[in-house]
Design a protein around this motif. Structure first.
Motif, PDB file in Angstrom:
ATOM      1  N   SER A 114      40.131 -46.667  -3.323  1.00 46.48           N
ATOM      2  CA  SER A 114      39.377 -46.765  -2.078  1.00 46.48           C
ATOM      3  C   SER A 114      39.557 -45.547  -1.194  1.00 46.48           C
ATOM      4  O   SER A 114      40.620 -44.912  -1.192  1.00 46.48           O
ATOM      5  N   GLU A 115      38.516 -45.271  -0.434  1.00 46.16           N
ATOM      6  CA  GLU A 115      38.620 -44.357   0.690  1.00 46.16           C
ATOM      7  C   GLU A 115      38.766 -45.221   1.944  1.00 46.16           C
ATOM      8  O   GLU A 115      37.965 -46.139   2.171  1.00 46.16           O
ATOM      9  N   ILE A 116      39.768 -44.921   2.759  1.00 40.67           N
ATOM     10  CA  ILE A 116      40.129 -45.801   3.877  1.00 40.67           C
ATOM     11  C   ILE A 116      40.353 -44.985   5.139  1.00 40.67           C
ATOM     12  O   ILE A 116      40.934 -43.893   5.097  1.00 40.67           O
ATOM     13  N   ARG A 117      39.918 -45.541   6.262  1.00 44.90           N
ATOM     14  CA  ARG A 117      40.287 -45.000   7.571  1.00 44.90           C
ATOM     15  C   ARG A 117      41.199 -46.002   8.283  1.00 44.90           C
ATOM     16  O   ARG A 117      40.935 -47.205   8.262  1.00 44.90           O
ATOM     17  N   TYR A 118      42.247 -45.475   8.870  1.00 44.41           N
ATOM     18  CA  TYR A 118      43.152 -46.282   9.689  1.00 44.41           C
ATOM     19  C   TYR A 118      42.897 -45.900  11.143  1.00 44.41           C
ATOM     20  O   TYR A 118      43.172 -44.756  11.551  1.00 44.41           O
ATOM     21  N   GLU A 119      42.362 -46.830  11.895  1.00 48.69           N
ATOM     22  CA  GLU A 119      41.967 -46.557  13.280  1.00 48.69           C
ATOM     23  C   GLU A 119      42.747 -47.468  14.228  1.00 48.69           C
ATOM     24  O   GLU A 119      42.465 -48.661  14.343  1.00 48.69           O
ATOM     25  N   ASP A 120      43.776 -46.894  14.860  1.00 47.80           N
ATOM     26  CA  ASP A 120      44.658 -47.651  15.756  1.00 47.80           C
ATOM     27  C   ASP A 120      45.182 -48.921  15.078  1.00 47.80           C
ATOM     28  O   ASP A 120      45.210 -50.008  15.667  1.00 47.80           O
ATOM     29  N   VAL A 121      45.600 -48.757  13.850  1.00 48.71           N
ATOM     30  CA  VAL A 121      46.172 -49.875  13.092  1.00 48.71           C
ATOM     31  C   VAL A 121      47.589 -50.133  13.614  1.00 48.71           C
ATOM     32  O   VAL A 121      48.455 -49.254  13.543  1.00 48.71           O
ATOM     33  N   THR A 122      47.833 -51.306  14.124  1.00 48.43           N
ATOM     34  CA  THR A 122      49.117 -51.630  14.752  1.00 48.43           C
ATOM     35  C   THR A 122      49.893 -52.619  13.885  1.00 48.43           C
ATOM     36  O   THR A 122      49.381 -53.693  13.540  1.00 48.43           O
ATOM     37  N   VAL A 123      51.104 -52.225  13.502  1.00 46.09           N
ATOM     38  CA  VAL A 123      51.965 -53.105  12.699  1.00 46.09           C
ATOM     39  C   VAL A 123      53.319 -53.226  13.386  1.00 46.09           C
ATOM     40  O   VAL A 123      53.758 -52.304  14.098  1.00 46.09           O
ATOM     41  N   PRO A 124      54.005 -54.355  13.213  1.00 46.86           N
ATOM     42  CA  PRO A 124      55.339 -54.521  13.810  1.00 46.86           C
ATOM     43  C   PRO A 124      56.322 -53.477  13.299  1.00 46.86           C
ATOM     44  O   PRO A 124      56.173 -52.931  12.193  1.00 46.86           O
ATOM     45  N   ALA A 125      57.343 -53.220  14.075  1.00 48.27           N
ATOM     46  CA  ALA A 125      58.335 -52.209  13.703  1.00 48.27           C
ATOM     47  C   ALA A 125      59.018 -52.539  12.384  1.00 48.27           C
ATOM     48  O   ALA A 125      59.431 -51.632  11.645  1.00 48.27           O
ATOM     49  N   ARG A 127      39.777 -49.786   7.779  1.00 44.94           N
ATOM     50  CA  ARG A 127      38.362 -49.714   7.396  1.00 44.94           C
ATOM     51  C   ARG A 127      38.248 -49.217   5.959  1.00 44.94           C
ATOM     52  O   ARG A 127      38.519 -48.044   5.670  1.00 44.94           O
ATOM     53  N   MET A 128      37.852 -50.108   5.067  1.00 39.00           N
ATOM     54  CA  MET A 128      37.583 -49.739   3.687  1.00 39.00           C
ATOM     55  C   MET A 128      36.197 -49.097   3.629  1.00 39.00           C
ATOM     56  O   MET A 128      35.174 -49.785   3.695  1.00 39.00           O
ATOM     57  N   LEU A 129      36.154 -47.780   3.522  1.00 38.66           N
ATOM     58  CA  LEU A 129      34.873 -47.088   3.555  1.00 38.66           C
ATOM     59  C   LEU A 129      34.078 -47.295   2.276  1.00 38.66           C
ATOM     60  O   LEU A 129      32.867 -47.506   2.324  1.00 38.66           O
ATOM     61  N   ARG A 130      34.754 -47.260   1.137  1.00 39.10           N
ATOM     62  CA  ARG A 130      34.043 -47.411  -0.130  1.00 39.10           C
ATOM     63  C   ARG A 130      35.042 -47.488  -1.276  1.00 39.10           C
ATOM     64  O   ARG A 130      36.204 -47.089  -1.139  1.00 39.10           O
ATOM     65  N   THR A 131      34.562 -48.008  -2.392  1.00 37.14           N
ATOM     66  CA  THR A 131      35.286 -47.897  -3.657  1.00 37.14           C
ATOM     67  C   THR A 131      34.771 -46.652  -4.365  1.00 37.14           C
ATOM     68  O   THR A 131      33.568 -46.436  -4.471  1.00 37.14           O
ATOM     69  N   ILE A 132      35.691 -45.821  -4.824  1.00 36.47           N
ATOM     70  CA  ILE A 132      35.326 -44.523  -5.382  1.00 36.47           C
ATOM     71  C   ILE A 132      35.058 -44.658  -6.878  1.00 36.47           C
ATOM     72  O   ILE A 132      35.931 -45.081  -7.639  1.00 36.47           O
ATOM     73  N   GLY A 133      33.864 -44.307  -7.297  1.00 35.88           N
ATOM     74  CA  GLY A 133      33.576 -44.263  -8.724  1.00 35.88           C
ATOM     75  C   GLY A 133      34.266 -43.072  -9.375  1.00 35.88           C
ATOM     76  O   GLY A 133      34.437 -42.023  -8.759  1.00 35.88           O
ATOM     77  N   THR A 134      34.690 -43.227 -10.615  1.00 41.69           N
ATOM     78  CA  THR A 134      35.383 -42.157 -11.331  1.00 41.69           C
ATOM     79  C   THR A 134      34.791 -41.997 -12.725  1.00 41.69           C
ATOM     80  O   THR A 134      33.932 -42.773 -13.146  1.00 41.69           O
ATOM     81  N   MET A 135      35.271 -41.001 -13.458  1.00 39.12           N
ATOM     82  CA  MET A 135      34.844 -40.828 -14.851  1.00 39.12           C
ATOM     83  C   MET A 135      35.171 -42.069 -15.670  1.00 39.12           C
ATOM     84  O   MET A 135      34.400 -42.476 -16.537  1.00 39.12           O
ATOM     85  N   ALA A 136      36.325 -42.665 -15.388  1.00 39.99           N
ATOM     86  CA  ALA A 136      36.723 -43.851 -16.142  1.00 39.99           C
ATOM     87  C   ALA A 136      35.981 -45.088 -15.671  1.00 39.99           C
ATOM     88  O   ALA A 136      35.841 -46.051 -16.420  1.00 39.99           O
ATOM     89  N   GLU A 137      35.526 -45.063 -14.437  1.00 43.64           N
ATOM     90  CA  GLU A 137      34.785 -46.193 -13.865  1.00 43.64           C
ATOM     91  C   GLU A 137      33.554 -45.657 -13.128  1.00 43.64           C
ATOM     92  O   GLU A 137      33.506 -45.623 -11.903  1.00 43.64           O
ATOM     93  N   PRO A 138      32.546 -45.205 -13.876  1.00 42.42           N
ATOM     94  CA  PRO A 138      31.373 -44.620 -13.220  1.00 42.42           C
ATOM     95  C   PRO A 138      30.692 -45.596 -12.264  1.00 42.42           C
ATOM     96  O   PRO A 138      30.186 -45.202 -11.224  1.00 42.42           O
ATOM     97  N   CYS A 139      30.695 -46.873 -12.626  1.00 49.08           N
ATOM     98  CA  CYS A 139      30.193 -47.895 -11.716  1.00 49.08           C
ATOM     99  C   CYS A 139      31.329 -48.271 -10.778  1.00 49.08           C
ATOM    100  O   CYS A 139      32.483 -48.372 -11.193  1.00 49.08           O
ATOM    101  N   GLN A 140      31.026 -48.511  -9.543  1.00 50.82           N
ATOM    102  CA  GLN A 140      32.073 -48.733  -8.560  1.00 50.82           C
ATOM    103  C   GLN A 140      32.760 -50.084  -8.725  1.00 50.82           C
ATOM    104  O   GLN A 140      33.852 -50.284  -8.215  1.00 50.82           O
TER     105      GLN A 140
END
Length: 428
Positions: A223-234, A200-213
């Motif tokens: 990005s701020e991201i949540r990983y919720e039961d993300v399943t990947v092969p071994a 889940r890509m929650l948002r693009t984070i604005g910074t001093m160098a990139e005040p606009c997102q």
């Protein structure tokens, strides 16, 4: 004996790169186009770099790189630092360059075929997902978990400031696989494709160098991201379980050399602008170059830049001689010294340009905002200072001071000083 010299053939390559960056790559900065258009305009420039044998020069020849060693790479990155898009055009754009090194070191050949080679060709982009809320600069505090479930790993956690998150095709995620292990054996690295369910890509984070997102002309953001039961092969695990910290260090060590040399290139550009401005701006009865405060700016900047350059080249040379693990003090030192030097030089250049330097008509204001971040990224300067202090103190032993003698010596010194004054007054 330190030796930063290179053979004539490589110096010719550096001359070509310098001319190419100044005459072609810098032009991209003033076009004001969107990201997709920019990428299309970069393609013919990237091909010229490949034809010159300088594409992805940080990797070994068997992976399509130059196998140059750190001193030669440092000299190249000094040139790349003088244009905002040069690293991208030369296949050294962060975080892709560091991620490529990580995959090259820890991945299987099958993983390289799937992720590394397309990354080097520029057909895929990557992100590095390590930092978490609350953990900050201490990776031993990571809470994101990866649990083995048969032939898969299931990842849950919250990542903050994932570099290049918005445009990445895959993410390299650092997650705890053994919470009971020693602090630096708890975590592992995983490749997570962007479209994997639960990312889940929650948002693009604005910074001093990139005040606009969604800035059009610089990087692609974080990005701020949540990983919720993300399943990947071994087989998406990079290296072995518990090697996450080891791989991160292999990724970050030489990468800091490249960052610091790019900073020196940025310093040089700001310094050149400051000197040219001082020789052309007339105010209050004289040129700026004739005013002592501006002369101090130029002298101090020249000294800081020279010191940072020599320190960084020495760190690169040390890695070439003994490896990154035995150059930790040198690497840590250049990070905080170089970031401070860059900030100071750009700040002085803005001051000499006055309102013009503060405006977006010149690149100095963007350099300044970028420079401020460099005291934080790749580990806060305070952490690197601690590293240098601790490793330096290993060469010393505590000594007990004979405190019972201090008053006697101090009293004797006062008495001798009083006698000398008295003799001096008698003689006069």
């Amino acid at each position: 004996m330190w030796d930063f010299s290179t053979e004539p053939e490589y110096r010719e390559k550096l001359d070509w790169a310098r001319e190419f960056v100044h005459t072609e790559v810098r032009d991209l900065e003033v076009l004001g186009v969107d990201r997709d258009t920019l990428l299309r305009l970069e393609e013919p420039l990237k091909q010229k770099v490949k034809d010159a044998g300088l594409w992805a020069a940080h990797l070994p020849p068997q992976l399509g790189g130059g196998g140059l060693g750190q001193v030669k790479l440092a000299l190249l990155h000094e040139i790349l630092g003088q244009a905002f898009y040069a690293s991208e055009v030369f296949g050294n754009m962060a975080p892709d360059s560091g991620n490529a090194e990580l995959i090259a070191v820890g991945a299987t050949e099958e993983q390289r075929e799937r992720w590394l080679y397309p990354l080097l060709d520029g057909t895929l982009r990557s992100a590095f997902s390590m930092t978490e809320p609350g953990a900050g600069a201490d990776p031993t505090l990571l809470t994101t978990r990866a649990v083995r479930d048969g032939d898969h790993w299931v990842i849950n956690g919250h990542k903050w400031y994932t570099s290049n998150g918005p445009s990445a095709d895959f993410l390299i995620v650092m997650a705890v696989t053994d919470p009971e292990a020693a602090p630096h054996r708890r975590a592992s690295m995983f490749v997570v494709p962007k479209g994997t369910p639960g990312v889940r890509m929650l948002r693009t984070i604005g910074t001093m160098a990139e005040p606009c997102q969604h800035h059009l002309n610089w990087s692609t953001g974080d990005s701020e991201i949540r990983y919720e039961d993300v399943t990947v092969p071994a087989d998406h695990l990079i290296g072995q379980p518990g090697e996450g910290f080891l791989l991160a260090q292999k990724r970050l060590g030489p990468g800091r050399i490249h960052h610091c040399m790019r900073w020196i290139g940025m310093m040089r550009r700001a310094f050149d602008m400051m000197c040219e401005r001082s020789l052309s701006r007339y105010t209050h009865g004289s040129l700026l170059s004739e005013k002592q405060s501006v002369q101090n700016y130029i002298a101090d900047s020249a000294a800081q830049m020279h010191a940072a350059r020599l320190m960084t080249l020495h760190a690169a040379w040390t890695i070439d001689q003994v490896g990154a693990s035995r150059a930790r003090t040198e690497i840590a030192m250049i990070k905080y010294f170089g970031s401070r030097a860059l900030f100071d030089v750009v700040d002085r250049a803005i001051q000499v340009h006055g309102s013009l330097g503060y405006s977006t008509d010149l690149p100095l204001e963007l350099m300044f905002r970028q420079a401020r971040s460099f005291s934080i990224v790749d580990g806060p300067d305070e952490v690197h200072r601690v590293t240098v202090a601790r490793r330096t103190l290993r060469g010393y032993q505590a000594r007990e001071v004979p405190t019972e003698h201090i008053p006697t010596r101090a009293t004797g010194a006062r008495e001798r000083f009083a006698e000398a004054l008295e003799a001096l007054s008698l003689n006069h």
